[in-house]
Design a protein around this motif. Structure first.
Motif, PDB file in Angstrom:
ATOM      1  N   MET A  92       0.837  -1.203   0.000  1.00  0.00           N
ATOM      2  CA  MET A  92       0.000   0.000   0.000  1.00  0.00           C
ATOM      3  C   MET A  92       0.868   1.247   0.000  1.00  0.00           C
ATOM      4  N   LEU A  93       1.948   1.184   0.745  1.00  0.00           N
ATOM      5  CA  LEU A  93       2.845   2.337   0.795  1.00  0.00           C
ATOM      6  C   LEU A  93       3.388   2.635  -0.603  1.00  0.00           C
ATOM      7  N   ALA A  94       3.754   1.572  -1.326  1.00  0.00           N
ATOM      8  CA  ALA A  94       4.272   1.754  -2.678  1.00  0.00           C
ATOM      9  C   ALA A  94       3.228   2.450  -3.550  1.00  0.00           C
ATOM     10  N   VAL A  95       1.975   2.003  -3.428  1.00  0.00           N
ATOM     11  CA  VAL A  95       0.899   2.613  -4.228  1.00  0.00           C
ATOM     12  C   VAL A  95       0.723   4.076  -3.846  1.00  0.00           C
ATOM     13  N   LEU A  96       0.718   4.343  -2.538  1.00  0.00           N
ATOM     14  CA  LEU A  96       0.522   5.717  -2.063  1.00  0.00           C
ATOM     15  C   LEU A  96       1.648   6.620  -2.543  1.00  0.00           C
ATOM     16  N   MET A  97       2.883   6.095  -2.454  1.00  0.00           N
ATOM     17  CA  MET A  97       4.029   6.915  -2.838  1.00  0.00           C
ATOM     18  C   MET A  97       4.045   7.136  -4.350  1.00  0.00           C
ATOM     19  N   THR A  98       3.646   6.127  -5.097  1.00  0.00           N
ATOM     20  CA  THR A  98       3.623   6.280  -6.551  1.00  0.00           C
ATOM     21  C   THR A  98       2.559   7.296  -6.966  1.00  0.00           C
ATOM     22  N   ALA A  99       1.420   7.245  -6.259  1.00  0.00           N
ATOM     23  CA  ALA A  99       0.317   8.137  -6.617  1.00  0.00           C
ATOM     24  C   ALA A  99       0.572   9.577  -6.164  1.00  0.00           C
ATOM     25  N   ALA A 100       1.494   9.744  -5.204  1.00  0.00           N
ATOM     26  CA  ALA A 100       1.722  11.090  -4.670  1.00  0.00           C
ATOM     27  C   ALA A 100       2.454  11.956  -5.688  1.00  0.00           C
ATOM     28  N   PRO A 101       1.980  13.181  -5.910  1.00  0.00           N
ATOM     29  CA  PRO A 101       2.672  14.066  -6.837  1.00  0.00           C
ATOM     30  C   PRO A 101       4.036  14.473  -6.281  1.00  0.00           C
ATOM     31  N   GLU A 102       4.937  14.792  -7.166  1.00  0.00           N
ATOM     32  CA  GLU A 102       6.302  15.209  -6.797  1.00  0.00           C
ATOM     33  C   GLU A 102       6.236  16.398  -5.832  1.00  0.00           C
ATOM     34  N   GLY A 103       7.016  16.316  -4.782  1.00  0.00           N
ATOM     35  CA  GLY A 103       7.100  17.465  -3.870  1.00  0.00           C
ATOM     36  C   GLY A 103       6.062  17.442  -2.769  1.00  0.00           C
ATOM     37  N   LYS A 104       5.184  16.407  -2.753  1.00  0.00           N
ATOM     38  CA  LYS A 104       4.183  16.314  -1.692  1.00  0.00           C
ATOM     39  C   LYS A 104       4.881  15.995  -0.372  1.00  0.00           C
ATOM     40  N   ARG A 105       4.515  16.726   0.684  1.00  0.00           N
ATOM     41  CA  ARG A 105       5.245  16.569   1.939  1.00  0.00           C
ATOM     42  C   ARG A 105       4.497  15.699   2.956  1.00  0.00           C
ATOM     43  N   ARG A 106       3.179  15.795   2.931  1.00  0.00           N
ATOM     44  CA  ARG A 106       2.433  14.995   3.913  1.00  0.00           C
ATOM     45  C   ARG A 106       1.085  14.549   3.322  1.00  0.00           C
ATOM     46  N   PRO A 107       0.500  13.480   3.903  1.00  0.00           N
ATOM     47  CA  PRO A 107      -0.776  12.981   3.374  1.00  0.00           C
ATOM     48  C   PRO A 107      -1.878  14.043   3.505  1.00  0.00           C
ATOM     49  N   GLY A 108      -2.740  14.111   2.498  1.00  0.00           N
ATOM     50  CA  GLY A 108      -3.857  15.058   2.531  1.00  0.00           C
ATOM     51  C   GLY A 108      -4.929  14.589   3.501  1.00  0.00           C
ATOM     52  N   LEU A 109      -5.829  15.505   3.834  1.00  0.00           N
ATOM     53  CA  LEU A 109      -6.891  15.199   4.803  1.00  0.00           C
ATOM     54  C   LEU A 109      -7.836  14.120   4.262  1.00  0.00           C
ATOM     55  N   ALA A 110      -8.239  14.294   2.990  1.00  0.00           N
ATOM     56  CA  ALA A 110      -9.173  13.334   2.381  1.00  0.00           C
ATOM     57  C   ALA A 110      -8.516  11.953   2.290  1.00  0.00           C
ATOM     58  N   GLU A 111      -7.224  11.974   1.971  1.00  0.00           N
ATOM     59  CA  GLU A 111      -6.478  10.725   1.860  1.00  0.00           C
ATOM     60  C   GLU A 111      -6.421  10.020   3.217  1.00  0.00           C
ATOM     61  N   ALA A 112      -6.149  10.824   4.262  1.00  0.00           N
ATOM     62  CA  ALA A 112      -6.073  10.269   5.610  1.00  0.00           C
ATOM     63  C   ALA A 112      -7.426   9.670   6.000  1.00  0.00           C
ATOM     64  N   ALA A 113      -8.500  10.417   5.715  1.00  0.00           N
ATOM     65  CA  ALA A 113      -9.841   9.924   6.057  1.00  0.00           C
ATOM     66  C   ALA A 113     -10.128   8.632   5.320  1.00  0.00           C
ATOM     67  N   ASP A 114      -9.726   8.568   4.059  1.00  0.00           N
ATOM     68  CA  ASP A 114      -9.966   7.370   3.246  1.00  0.00           C
ATOM     69  C   ASP A 114      -9.209   6.169   3.811  1.00  0.00           C
ATOM     70  N   LEU A 115      -7.961   6.410   4.246  1.00  0.00           N
ATOM     71  CA  LEU A 115      -7.175   5.305   4.794  1.00  0.00           C
ATOM     72  C   LEU A 115      -7.750   4.817   6.119  1.00  0.00           C
ATOM     73  N   ILE A 116      -8.188   5.761   6.954  1.00  0.00           N
ATOM     74  CA  ILE A 116      -8.745   5.361   8.254  1.00  0.00           C
ATOM     75  C   ILE A 116     -10.059   4.603   8.047  1.00  0.00           C
ATOM     76  N   ALA A 117     -10.889   5.116   7.114  1.00  0.00           N
ATOM     77  CA  ALA A 117     -12.150   4.419   6.818  1.00  0.00           C
ATOM     78  C   ALA A 117     -11.849   3.032   6.251  1.00  0.00           C
ATOM     79  N   GLY A 118     -10.835   2.956   5.387  1.00  0.00           N
ATOM     80  CA  GLY A 118     -10.448   1.675   4.824  1.00  0.00           C
ATOM     81  C   GLY A 118      -9.980   0.713   5.907  1.00  0.00           C
TER      82      GLY A 118
END
Lengths: 367, 110
Positions: A92-118
């Motif tokens: 999952m980390l690989a998928v998250l890191m691949t999907a993250a745009p260049e220069g992203k520093r921290r997970p977004g709020l919606a992303e965090a909510a999605d992961l917690i719900a998941g």
């Protein structure tokens, strides 16, 4: 990379991540993973890291570019069940890191909510019969939250408490004969403008309806106004009347009752009206027809459930301010009562939430 | 006995895997493409769905690869998964056929 080169935190994290990858791929057993993780995380040099990764295919420790982002994702992935994380964390980390745009520093709020719900959904999914753990966790979490909410509700909203005062009016002339009154009318009629007239006309013998007159007197504007200012200088007569009920019980007893959100509030209202009434009667008595207020009996009632009430009798003599009332049910008991109910409701909500989460997902982003 | 209809993300994931084994990120991009960019699965949603589909036996792990020190796990449709998708396609196409026929009647009453 030279074996004597000092390793950084990022290098150690990277080696640990690779060990997880190898474990997921079946190259390491659980115990081997733990042993090697210990070595990797304590590594000082690249030589130590190489030792931790010995015998595993070509994964040289390479510095990571997105250290803070990866740590952020790992913190979120920690919400997943351990058995799931062991297999899927690196993936999952690989998928998250691949999907993250260049220069992203921290997970977004919606992303965090999605992961917690998941994570919650995975906890509740019946994988190898262990999905019930998530369900149980949600039910207990609901119960605990419900307990806290119920306790807070009870602490903030104590049940209505009622205080009753029975005033015994015994009219006595100086010669020991009961005083005389003449006019007895229903309180509804007596209230208001005719009150003064009535008081002046009180010459008849004490009759069955006498306490109705007394009740009307206690309910009069003058008595109420004095009582209101005794409770609280800013209190209006209307407010006090809203709290207090006055009733003639029989030929010698009159009831004054009050309700308040706390016992103290109810009692201060009841006591003020009773004492104001006594002061008024004693001040207004016509010579030769003195009313003696023998005593005041006060009672408290807690209507906790419909049909249930608890009376605690106590005696309060005219003129005394401290009735010496027994304490009622403690706040703790009420908190436990309401908290228990809250826990039950919370557990139910938790069960429903678990049921909803274990169903197929309906949540997905539509752009 | 008819099975409940698939929800859209599930349907799209199975459709993505119908083309062959794919890893998580591949499924995400494929789903976005299939749906014309309308549905973008996030990782949490995708993996919760994959986990459920694996438990139900509709998908399974195909193989694992390590690319640039990262683990890639490929998933593929199982035969029951393919059957389930086919049944859903059948159901959907029957519905859309009826809808199309009625719409045609509506625009062309003669």
């Amino acid at each position: 990379m030279h074996d004597g080169m000092r390793a950084s935190d990022a290098d150690r994290d990277s080696a640990a991540a690779q060990l997880h990858v190898h474990f997921a791929a079946g190259r390491l057993t659980r115990d081997e993973l733990d042993d090697r993780l210990t070595v990797a995380l304590r590594a000082v040099t690249f030589g130590d890291l190489r030792l931790a990764l010995a015998g595993l295919p070509g994964l040289a420790p390479a510095p990571r570019r997105h250290g803070s982002l990866e740590r952020g994702y790992r913190r979120l992935l920690a919400f997943y069940p351990p058995r799931y994380r062991r297999v899927h964390e690196e993936e999952m980390l690989a998928v998250l890191m691949t999907a993250a745009p260049e220069g992203k520093r921290r997970p977004g709020l919606a992303e965090a909510a999605d992961l917690i719900a998941g994570a919650l959904r995975v906890w509740c999914q019946p994988s190898r019969g262990r999905g019930w753990r998530g369900v149980l966790a949600l039910i207990s979490a609901g119960a605990v939250l419900g307990l806290l909410a119920g306790a807070a509700f009870a602490a903030l909203n104590p049940p209505l408490r009622t205080s009753y005062t029975m005033v015994m009016t015994v009219a006595a002339a100086p010669n020991g004969v009961r005083s005389e009154y003449r006019i007895n009318l229903p309180p509804s009629y007596i209230r208001g403008a005719e009150r003064q007239e009535l008081i002046e006309q009180r010459t008849s013998v004490l009759q069955r309806d006498e306490t109705r007159t007394e009740a009307a007197l206690a309910d009069s504007r003058e008595v109420m106004a004095a009582a209101a200012s005794a409770v609280r200088p800013s209190m209006s007569v209307q407010t006090l009347r809203g709290q207090v009920r006055i009733k003639a019980v029989n030929d010698i007893w009159m009831w004054i009752s009050a309700q308040g959100t706390t016992a103290a509030q109810a009692e201060s209202a009841v006591s003020a009206v009773a004492h104001s009434y006594i002061a008024y009667v004693n001040g207004k008595n016509t010579p030769g027809a003195r009313i003696l207020l023998r005593h005041i009996v006060c009672q408290r009632m807690w209507p906790r459930r419909p049909g249930e009430s608890k009376f605690i009798p106590c005696s309060m003599h005219a003129g005394t301010d401290s009735p010496g009332i027994e304490p009622g049910p403690s706040l703790l008991a009420l908190v436990l009562d309401t908290g228990g109910l809250g826990a039950l409701c919370g557990a139910l909500i938790g069960a429903f939430a678990a049921a909803a989460l274990s169903r197929p997902s309906r949540r997905f982003r539509v752009t | 006995m008819s099975e409940p209809s698939l929800r859209e993300p599930t349907f799209l994931i199975l459709t993505a895997l119908a083309a062959g084994a794919q890893h998580g990120y591949g499924i995400m991009t494929d789903v976005a493409q299939i749906s014309g960019g309308r549905v973008r699965l996030r990782a949490g949603t995708l993996y919760a769905a994959l986990n459920r589909l694996a438990v139900e036996g509709l998908v399974e792990v195909d193989r694992e690869e390590i690319v640039d020190t990262r683990l890639r796990r490929y998933y593929r449709l199982t035969p029951p998964g393919a059957q389930r998708l086919a049944a859903e396609v059948d159901r959907l196409s029957r519905t859309t056929e009826v809808a199309a026929r009625r719409l045609k009647l509506l625009s062309d009453p003669a």
